[in-house]
Design an enzyme around this catalytic site. Sequence first.
Site, PDB file in Angstrom:
ATOM      1  N   TYR A 150      -6.506  -5.805  -0.560  1.00 56.99           N
ATOM      2  CA  TYR A 150      -6.705  -4.598   0.238  1.00 56.99           C
ATOM      3  C   TYR A 150      -7.111  -3.424  -0.645  1.00 56.99           C
ATOM      4  O   TYR A 150      -8.080  -2.712  -0.366  1.00 56.99           O
ATOM      5  CB  TYR A 150      -5.420  -4.279   0.997  1.00 56.99           C
ATOM      6  CG  TYR A 150      -5.522  -3.089   1.923  1.00 56.99           C
ATOM      7  CD1 TYR A 150      -6.108  -3.203   3.177  1.00 56.99           C
ATOM      8  CD2 TYR A 150      -5.014  -1.848   1.546  1.00 56.99           C
ATOM      9  CE1 TYR A 150      -6.190  -2.120   4.035  1.00 56.99           C
ATOM     10  CE2 TYR A 150      -5.087  -0.756   2.397  1.00 56.99           C
ATOM     11  CZ  TYR A 150      -5.683  -0.900   3.646  1.00 56.99           C
ATOM     12  OH  TYR A 150      -5.769   0.185   4.480  1.00 56.99           O
ATOM     13  N   LYS A 154     -10.776  -1.417  -0.605  1.00 56.54           N
ATOM     14  CA  LYS A 154     -10.882   0.006  -0.279  1.00 56.54           C
ATOM     15  C   LYS A 154     -11.455   0.808  -1.447  1.00 56.54           C
ATOM     16  O   LYS A 154     -12.206   1.778  -1.235  1.00 56.54           O
ATOM     17  CB  LYS A 154      -9.521   0.554   0.131  1.00 56.54           C
ATOM     18  CG  LYS A 154      -8.992  -0.038   1.440  1.00 56.54           C
ATOM     19  CD  LYS A 154      -9.927   0.244   2.619  1.00 56.54           C
ATOM     20  CE  LYS A 154      -9.302  -0.152   3.942  1.00 56.54           C
ATOM     21  NZ  LYS A 154     -10.144   0.157   5.112  1.00 56.54           N
TER      22      LYS A 154
END
Length: 245
Positions: A150, A154
Amino acid sequence: MAGRRALVTGASRGIGAAVAAGLAAAGADVVLSGRDEQALRDVAATLPGTRTAVVAADLADGAAVEHLADTALSVFDGLDILVNNAGVTFPETVAGLSVAAWDATMAVNLRAPALLGARIGAAMAAQGSGSIVNVASLAGLRALAEHYAYSASKAALIMATKVLALELGPRGVRANVVCPTVVLTEMGQQVWGAREKAAPMLARIPLGRFGVPADVADAVVWLSSDAAAMINGAELPLDGGFTVA
């Protein structure tokens, strides 16, 4: 924003639904996208007085992303605003990383917004104006344990946004990215709902609270508007002061 045309991904709930509502309240026509068509229709039915359209798409499928770009551009004969909000997370330690979780995270959190930014951004550039707002995360600015894929997705989305700003800015298209801390959506509650897990993170936020969808939506609507006409390539932390500590 009367007459502006927007696409919001992940619009069936949470941040995406709040962004769609904020844009519609400002007068924009909104294309809502997500996997659950009925949930999208339910959100669209609540939006005030502007044109809406629903385009269901699974952003883990590259072909579906390309189709979404083409369809969204055709619904209202162009787009002025793109909000890449859809995202997934599979919390796991580095040692527990699975290929499936890595690939799914990168497909939805990075490949999909990158493709939509490229395809729709090019169409905006051809018309000489537009605004792209990507929803990244504070986890793209600061390392977060148990969020290996994650955080990587990002962080990459933040840099992809800067390249969009650099290449498309001279043709009238702005690209910016917001980086929220924990937001109490359904997904946020699943990961951070337990008090023992939330407490250490809350202790590092000077404002003493997590975000809510409206916090993100307000920032996204502002960045999409002419009030932010000189802002391009910016990363905006929505973190209650976490990054100042």
